[in-house]
Scaffold this motif. Structure first.
Motif, PDB file in Angstrom:
ATOM      1  N   SER A  82     -70.801 -47.901  54.448  1.00  0.00           N
ATOM      2  CA  SER A  82     -70.133 -47.384  55.223  1.00  0.00           C
ATOM      3  C   SER A  82     -69.348 -48.880  56.295  1.00  0.00           C
ATOM      4  CB  SER A  82     -71.031 -47.277  56.796  1.00  0.00           C
ATOM      5  OG  SER A  82     -71.453 -45.672  56.305  1.00  0.00           O
ATOM      6  N   CYS A  83     -69.526 -49.830  56.134  1.00  0.00           N
ATOM      7  CA  CYS A  83     -69.035 -51.337  56.546  1.00  0.00           C
ATOM      8  C   CYS A  83     -67.974 -51.451  55.975  1.00  0.00           C
ATOM      9  CB  CYS A  83     -69.457 -52.230  56.637  1.00  0.00           C
ATOM     10  SG  CYS A  83     -70.989 -52.035  57.150  1.00  0.00           S
ATOM     11  N   GLY A  84     -67.486 -50.910  54.868  1.00  0.00           N
ATOM     12  CA  GLY A  84     -65.865 -51.140  54.272  1.00  0.00           C
ATOM     13  C   GLY A  84     -65.699 -53.176  53.639  1.00  0.00           C
ATOM     14  N   GLY A  85     -66.683 -53.648  53.674  1.00  0.00           N
ATOM     15  CA  GLY A  85     -66.508 -54.993  53.450  1.00  0.00           C
ATOM     16  C   GLY A  85     -66.500 -55.393  54.609  1.00  0.00           C
ATOM     17  N   LEU A  86     -66.012 -54.919  55.756  1.00  0.00           N
ATOM     18  CA  LEU A  86     -65.590 -55.278  57.509  1.00  0.00           C
ATOM     19  C   LEU A  86     -66.692 -56.797  56.995  1.00  0.00           C
ATOM     20  CD1 LEU A  86     -62.354 -55.753  59.017  1.00  0.00           C
ATOM     21  CD2 LEU A  86     -64.053 -53.967  60.067  1.00  0.00           C
ATOM     22  N   THR A  93     -85.136 -48.150  60.173  1.00  0.00           N
ATOM     23  CA  THR A  93     -85.750 -48.220  58.853  1.00  0.00           C
ATOM     24  C   THR A  93     -83.932 -48.559  58.130  1.00  0.00           C
ATOM     25  OG1 THR A  93     -85.834 -46.316  58.270  1.00  0.00           O
ATOM     26  CG2 THR A  93     -87.704 -47.362  57.715  1.00  0.00           C
ATOM     27  N   LEU A  94     -83.693 -48.719  56.932  1.00  0.00           N
ATOM     28  CA  LEU A  94     -82.440 -49.131  56.564  1.00  0.00           C
ATOM     29  C   LEU A  94     -81.668 -47.169  56.532  1.00  0.00           C
ATOM     30  CD1 LEU A  94     -82.897 -51.908  55.730  1.00  0.00           C
ATOM     31  CD2 LEU A  94     -81.273 -51.924  54.566  1.00  0.00           C
ATOM     32  N   ALA A  95     -82.866 -46.543  55.990  1.00  0.00           N
ATOM     33  CA  ALA A  95     -82.527 -45.125  55.537  1.00  0.00           C
ATOM     34  C   ALA A  95     -82.025 -44.864  57.418  1.00  0.00           C
ATOM     35  CB  ALA A  95     -83.721 -44.470  55.306  1.00  0.00           C
ATOM     36  N   ASP A  96     -83.038 -44.394  57.918  1.00  0.00           N
ATOM     37  CA  ASP A  96     -82.496 -44.046  59.353  1.00  0.00           C
ATOM     38  C   ASP A  96     -81.429 -44.502  59.879  1.00  0.00           C
ATOM     39  OD1 ASP A  96     -84.658 -43.126  59.790  1.00  0.00           O
ATOM     40  OD2 ASP A  96     -85.442 -45.164  60.928  1.00  0.00           O
ATOM     41  N   LEU A  97     -80.472 -45.582  59.784  1.00  0.00           N
ATOM     42  CA  LEU A  97     -79.223 -46.408  59.593  1.00  0.00           C
ATOM     43  C   LEU A  97     -78.030 -45.651  59.308  1.00  0.00           C
ATOM     44  CD1 LEU A  97     -77.928 -48.328  61.898  1.00  0.00           C
ATOM     45  CD2 LEU A  97     -78.407 -50.715  59.848  1.00  0.00           C
ATOM     46  N   ALA A  98     -78.946 -45.870  58.119  1.00  0.00           N
ATOM     47  CA  ALA A  98     -76.700 -44.798  56.855  1.00  0.00           C
ATOM     48  C   ALA A  98     -77.169 -43.409  57.164  1.00  0.00           C
ATOM     49  CB  ALA A  98     -78.465 -44.990  55.656  1.00  0.00           C
ATOM     50  N   ASP A  99     -78.410 -42.569  57.508  1.00  0.00           N
ATOM     51  CA  ASP A  99     -78.358 -42.001  57.950  1.00  0.00           C
ATOM     52  C   ASP A  99     -77.552 -41.143  59.594  1.00  0.00           C
ATOM     53  OD1 ASP A  99     -79.834 -40.785  55.761  1.00  0.00           O
ATOM     54  OD2 ASP A  99     -81.548 -40.603  56.980  1.00  0.00           O
ATOM     55  N   ARG A 100     -77.787 -42.578  60.187  1.00  0.00           N
ATOM     56  CA  ARG A 100     -76.433 -42.703  61.819  1.00  0.00           C
ATOM     57  C   ARG A 100     -75.260 -42.805  61.460  1.00  0.00           C
ATOM     58  NH1 ARG A 100     -80.522 -43.714  66.240  1.00  0.00           N
ATOM     59  NH2 ARG A 100     -78.337 -44.361  67.534  1.00  0.00           N
ATOM     60  N   LEU A 101     -75.335 -43.199  59.473  1.00  0.00           N
ATOM     61  CA  LEU A 101     -73.041 -43.536  59.985  1.00  0.00           C
ATOM     62  C   LEU A 101     -72.947 -42.454  58.285  1.00  0.00           C
ATOM     63  CD1 LEU A 101     -74.002 -47.122  59.464  1.00  0.00           C
ATOM     64  CD2 LEU A 101     -73.111 -46.704  60.720  1.00  0.00           C
ATOM     65  N   ASP A 122     -72.166 -40.049  59.791  1.00  0.00           N
ATOM     66  CA  ASP A 122     -71.563 -39.021  60.225  1.00  0.00           C
ATOM     67  C   ASP A 122     -70.188 -39.447  60.952  1.00  0.00           C
ATOM     68  OD1 ASP A 122     -69.536 -36.890  62.242  1.00  0.00           O
ATOM     69  OD2 ASP A 122     -71.180 -36.628  63.408  1.00  0.00           O
ATOM     70  N   GLU A 123     -68.333 -39.243  60.324  1.00  0.00           N
ATOM     71  CA  GLU A 123     -67.918 -40.230  60.376  1.00  0.00           C
ATOM     72  C   GLU A 123     -67.401 -39.998  61.590  1.00  0.00           C
ATOM     73  OE1 GLU A 123     -64.638 -39.386  57.567  1.00  0.00           O
ATOM     74  OE2 GLU A 123     -65.419 -40.035  55.861  1.00  0.00           O
ATOM     75  N   GLN A 124     -67.450 -39.064  62.578  1.00  0.00           N
ATOM     76  CA  GLN A 124     -67.269 -39.566  63.904  1.00  0.00           C
ATOM     77  C   GLN A 124     -67.726 -39.905  64.962  1.00  0.00           C
ATOM     78  OE1 GLN A 124     -66.937 -34.935  65.188  1.00  0.00           O
ATOM     79  NE2 GLN A 124     -64.605 -34.511  63.625  1.00  0.00           N
ATOM     80  N   LEU A 169     -62.483 -48.084  58.175  1.00  0.00           N
ATOM     81  CA  LEU A 169     -62.028 -48.082  59.245  1.00  0.00           C
ATOM     82  C   LEU A 169     -61.730 -48.028  60.641  1.00  0.00           C
ATOM     83  CD1 LEU A 169     -66.027 -50.751  58.869  1.00  0.00           C
ATOM     84  CD2 LEU A 169     -65.421 -48.171  59.647  1.00  0.00           C
ATOM     85  N   VAL A 170     -60.503 -48.900  60.203  1.00  0.00           N
ATOM     86  CA  VAL A 170     -59.145 -48.426  60.702  1.00  0.00           C
ATOM     87  C   VAL A 170     -58.936 -47.089  60.841  1.00  0.00           C
ATOM     88  CG1 VAL A 170     -56.547 -49.233  60.928  1.00  0.00           C
ATOM     89  CG2 VAL A 170     -58.769 -51.150  60.244  1.00  0.00           C
ATOM     90  N   ARG A 171     -58.741 -46.592  59.651  1.00  0.00           N
ATOM     91  CA  ARG A 171     -58.503 -45.266  59.748  1.00  0.00           C
ATOM     92  C   ARG A 171     -59.084 -43.795  60.622  1.00  0.00           C
ATOM     93  NH1 ARG A 171     -56.176 -43.004  55.133  1.00  0.00           N
ATOM     94  NH2 ARG A 171     -57.379 -44.856  53.598  1.00  0.00           N
ATOM     95  N   LEU A 172     -60.583 -44.024  60.495  1.00  0.00           N
ATOM     96  CA  LEU A 172     -61.174 -43.394  62.026  1.00  0.00           C
ATOM     97  C   LEU A 172     -60.844 -43.734  62.569  1.00  0.00           C
ATOM     98  CD1 LEU A 172     -65.061 -44.314  59.792  1.00  0.00           C
ATOM     99  CD2 LEU A 172     -63.444 -42.030  59.993  1.00  0.00           C
ATOM    100  N   PHE A 173     -60.739 -45.127  63.489  1.00  0.00           N
ATOM    101  CA  PHE A 173     -60.562 -44.878  64.528  1.00  0.00           C
ATOM    102  C   PHE A 173     -59.022 -44.412  65.110  1.00  0.00           C
ATOM    103  CE2 PHE A 173     -57.598 -47.987  66.989  1.00  0.00           C
ATOM    104  CZ  PHE A 173     -57.799 -48.312  68.430  1.00  0.00           C
ATOM    105  N   ALA A 174     -58.277 -44.565  64.140  1.00  0.00           N
ATOM    106  CA  ALA A 174     -57.062 -44.190  64.166  1.00  0.00           C
ATOM    107  C   ALA A 174     -56.515 -42.265  64.580  1.00  0.00           C
ATOM    108  CB  ALA A 174     -55.971 -44.600  63.200  1.00  0.00           C
TER     109      ALA A 174
END
Length: 870
Positions: free
Chosen positions: A360-364, A382-390, A392-394, A479-484
């Motif tokens: 989800s970070c795209g290496g940034l 947990t990391l699974a909790d965070l992964a699930d929150r990420l 949704d691209e919106q 991530l720039v794509r999601l922002f734009a």
């Protein structure tokens, strides 16, 4: 573990280290040590194994020590100290490890801890061995002690070095990765003054870690600039760039100039600044520069100085000694950074969730740091909790925020610098999930000429919001794509966004239609689907058409998913036109969900023509991966919806192939009926294709008849008349199969070889795999077993590469035949058993029965034998 490979990597690393290639040595030692997943010979008993374990552990420890020495040399003090602290606990008498730990601690300003390490080692030596540490350790101890003493005398200085500015900020303690870039920067900054003033430029998107890399890289080379180091944040990305005149005034004050003597005019300040630092060794760091006009007045004019610049702008006109373009972190680098922040225990506990988060970070680096910091501050997550929150691209950008730091704000700074034309361009470029743009594609999406598009793309690159991985190729970071894209939804109307995607859809439709015309000459379905595509034909050869398909297919499938509902008719037509290139790439697994989506959208819109096309492609894709039960209802529906055009014949062809799995005789008749319909419609390419399938299906039955022989001959003639190279390759392949059944094996071998000769590199992987398998069968029949084995291995490898299960089963059957001919019944049984299992699971009963007969003919073996088929 491959000990020989390990030793070779370690030796190579030591050779590189001796030549000064420290980063390269570190990388090789990393690779070597990752090969140690567990203690060597852990499960082997006995005294010899114990001795070997000790010896091998010493080899591993030597390599680990060499790796840590490289890390210290590269300035990776914090990470090295962390790893060394654990090692000295388990090796309390190892002087080399203690020496490295002292160096790492001392170099990072922790002299007291370094002295404590020495004292602990000295006590252990006195207690266990009754000796003092060696001279090497004692010398380092004295150096650290002198550095830690507040009463030590400052060295004599000249040229005002006792007042020399020291403005470089401290490096982040957890800096990770970028080893090659770090080494290049340090090497450039240490080059002799005789070579001219070094200028290092670091560029890249916001959040790429440009400033962190500079601070990390320059720390070990500051001694080369004893007259001072100047630093300024030029605020180039936040819309309020620093005034060069104001910066020069601050530099002059730092260099000891009296306030009353600082000239009021810019040119005078430039002259005073350059005169004051002439002949001195000063490092100037210009961070976050806006443009060349801002930077030029701040450049020294002395070969004894050096300059490091960071900017989102590429500064193409600036002559530099080293240009470093920072892209995303490599996956392993991102993992190292994340592990350092979060802690190894949590990472090791949830490795799969860790990968999801990092993806989800795209290496940034900024994104990795933000998420790592959030996790470190929340031990209950947990990391699974965070992964699930990420997922949704919106919402992902909202998650990439900690305190007042966010990825979105970094991008917003660059976006705010753009004029409204460039802002619109960024928003529209973010709409499709295209991996890569060229200029024509970008200009089509934007709806403007290439001449107008080019400077817009350049301005986006200058703002650090667009990358150019190759000449005339452009790419948005995820991530720039999601922002734009979020901005596009907020700013642009549905009509504007749908029109942009429609233009891109039409561009791909033209290319796909032309590829179909070239790959399948004479196939009239093109005229029925796209009566008059705009522009001149794009492809002059099959190679060009297939090359387009290979490069564009991923983007096109993603675009079809986006436009299935909003542009259903064009999406269905484009999907149908991909049929020709898909036969070469064999990406049917990816096509299935896309075709299902388009078919459902067409059904909801009551668009029978589009639904027929989508269900034909869906049924055909399911057939290709041998999911016959799911394929049949889609093909039946396509037949119901298309009763008067070539698509009806094409669907009938697929229907015949599906029936063949359970009833080959009936399937052959369905295919022959489809061939007659195609001939009556004047679609000779389709007739030839259907005849080829009928011939292939006939091989599932007990044998061939004269009608099949006639079909094979007409099959060849049709493709020769059409001058279709790929078609001829298929025709020779089918003809070879017929010749084998007529015991003309030598003639068949010639046909199979001709098939391979007609195929260009990278073309028609299924046909290439099939030709190798048939050559294996033919050479087995003629007792040329070495040749048979070569082709068997090629056929099996290719069929597995393209995930073609039926071909894989056929290749396993051929390998079993070969092993039987080589008098290796156990291996023959093993291959036949695998083939039987695959044919059975695919529902191809006729072929499964043929393999079952082979197994039954083998000599009976004991039930405990590993090759037993019971």
């Amino acid at each position: 573990m491959d000990l020989e490979l390990f030793e070779r990597k370690v030796a190579d690393a030591r050779a590189r280290s001796a030549c000064g290639e420290t980063a390269g040595a570190r990388a090789l030692l990393d690779e070597a040590l990752t090969m140690w997943s567990e203690p060597a010979l852990a499960d082997v008993p006995g005294p010899f194994a114990r001795k070997e374990r000790v010896r091998l552990e010493e080899r591993r420890l030597d390599a680990a020590e060499a790796r840590l020495a490289a890390m210290v040399t590269l300035g990776e003090y914090a990470q090295a100290a962390t790893e060394l602290a654990g090692l000295v606990e388990t090796h309390p008498l190892h002087e080399g490890l203690h020496h490295l730990l002292m160096r790492a601690l001392s170099s990072s300003g922790r002299q007291e801890k370094a002295l404590a390490v020495y004292q602990r080692l000295r006590n252990a030596f006195a207690r266990e061995l009754g000796i003092e540490p060696d001279a090497h350790m004692q010398k380092l101890h004295a150096e650290v002690l002198a550095a830690a003493s507040p009463s030590r005398k400052r060295p004599e200085v000249v040229s005002g070095r006792d007042r020399a500015p020291r403005q470089i900020p401290h490096a982040v303690v957890d800096f990770t990765g970028r080893r090659q870039e770090t080494e290049h920067i340090r090497r450039t900054l240490r080059r002799p003054a005789a070579e001219g003033m070094p200028i290092v430029l670091l560029t890249g998107m916001g959040g790429a870690g440009k400033t962190s890399l500079v601070m990390h890289s320059v720390q070990p080379v500051l001694d080369a600039y004893p007259d001072g180091q100047l630093y300024v944040d030029l605020r180039g990305a936040d819309g309020t760039p620093a005034d060069p005149g104001v910066v020069l005034a601050s530099f002059l004050r730092a260099l000891g100039e009296q306030e009353s003597l600082i000239p009021p005019e810019l040119d005078d300040r430039i002259a005073s600044y350059r005169s004051r630092i002439a002949q001195q060794r000063i490092l100037v760091v210009l961070d976050n520069a806006a443009d060349l006009d801002q930077v030029t007045p701040l450049l020294p004019d002395s070969p004894s100085c050096a300059v490091v610049i960071t900017s989102r702008d590429a500064f193409a006109a600036l002559p530099v000694s080293l240009r470093v373009v920072l892209g995303p972190l490599a996956p392993q680098e991102a993992l190292h950074l994340f592990t350092h922040i979060v802690g190894p225990a949590r990472i090791h506990a949830e490795p799969h969730a860790t990968q999801r988060v990092l993806t989800s970070c795209g290496g940034l680096p900024l994104a990795v740091r933000i998420l790592g910091s959030r996790l470190a501050a929340r031990p209950e997550w947990t990391l699974a909790d965070l992964a699930d929150r990420l997922v949704d691209e919106q919402q992902r950008l909202s998650e990439l925020r900690v305190d007042d730091v966010s990825v979105e704000s970094s991008f917003a700074l660059g976006y705010g610098q753009l004029d409204h034309h460039a802002q619109r361009a960024l928003r529209l470029l973010a709409l499709p999930t295209h991996h890569l743009y060229d200029l024509p594609t970008a200009s089509t999406l934007l709806g403007i000429s290439a001449e107008v598009t080019q400077p817009l793309l350049e301005s986006l690159m200058a703002a650090g919001l667009l990358e150019s991985p190759a000449l005339n190729r452009y790419r948005l970071h995820d991530l720039v794509r999601l922002f734009a894209r979020r901005l596009a939804v907020e700013t642009d109307s549905d009509q504007v966004r749908h029109a942009a995607l429609g233009r891109l859809l039409d561009l791909h439709l033209v290319s796909a239609t032309d590829s179909y015309r070239v790959i399948r000459p004479g196939h009239t379905v093109v005229q029925e689907s796209v009566p008059s595509s705009p522009g001149e034909p794009r492809f002059e050869s099959v190679d060009e058409a297939l090359a387009w398909g290979a490069s564009a297919i991923d983007d096109v499938l993603l675009l079809l998913q986006q436009t299935a509902v909003t542009h259903t008719a064009r999406a269905a037509t484009l999907l149908l036109m991909l049929d020709a290139v898909l036969m070469n790439s064999f990406l049917w697994h990816q096509v299935i969900p896309v075709a299902a989506l388009v078919a459902e959208a067409a059904a909801q819109a009551h668009d029978a023509r589009s639904e027929a096309r989508a269900r034909y492609m869906l049924g055909g894709a399911l057939l290709q991966v041998c999911r016959f039960d799911q394929a049949e209802p889609n093909v039946v529906r396509a037949l119901e919806l298309s009763s008067h055009d070539d698509l009806h014949v094409m669907a009938l062809n697929v229907q015949g192939l599906i029936v063949c799995a359970s009833d080959p005789e009936t399937g052959v008749e369905v295919l022959r009926r489809a061939a007659v319909l195609a001939r009556h419609r004047g679609n000779f390419h389709l007739e030839a294709t259907v005849l080829g399938n009928a011939i292939q299906t006939r091989f599932y039955t007990e044998g061939i008849d004269e009608r099949t022989v006639a079909d094979a001959e007409r099959h060849v003639q049709l493709f020769q008349q059409l001058d279709d190279r790929l078609g001829k390759a298929y025709a020779y392949y089918r003809h070879g199969q017929v010749l084998v059944r007529r015991n003309l094996v030598s003639d068949a071998i010639t046909r199979y070889q001709r098939t391979l000769e007609l195929l260009e590199a990278g073309e028609e992987w299924p046909l290439r795999a099939g030709a190798h398998i048939r050559l294996c069968e033919a050479y087995t029949l003629t007792a040329r077993l070495e040749l048979a084995e070569h082709h068997a291995e090629e056929g099996l490898l290719l069929s597995r590469q393209i995930r073609h299960q039926q071909l894989e089963a056929v290749s396993l059957r051929a390998l079993g035949d070969l092993k039987a001919a080589m008098n290796q019944p156990d291996q023959a049984r093993e291959h036949w058993q695998l083939a039987f299992t695959m044919f059975t699971s695919l529902g191809i009963d006729a072929l499964a029965r043929g393999v079952e007969k082979r197994l039954a003919a083998l000599p009976h073996v004991d039930a405990t034998h590993p090759g037993d088929v019971a």
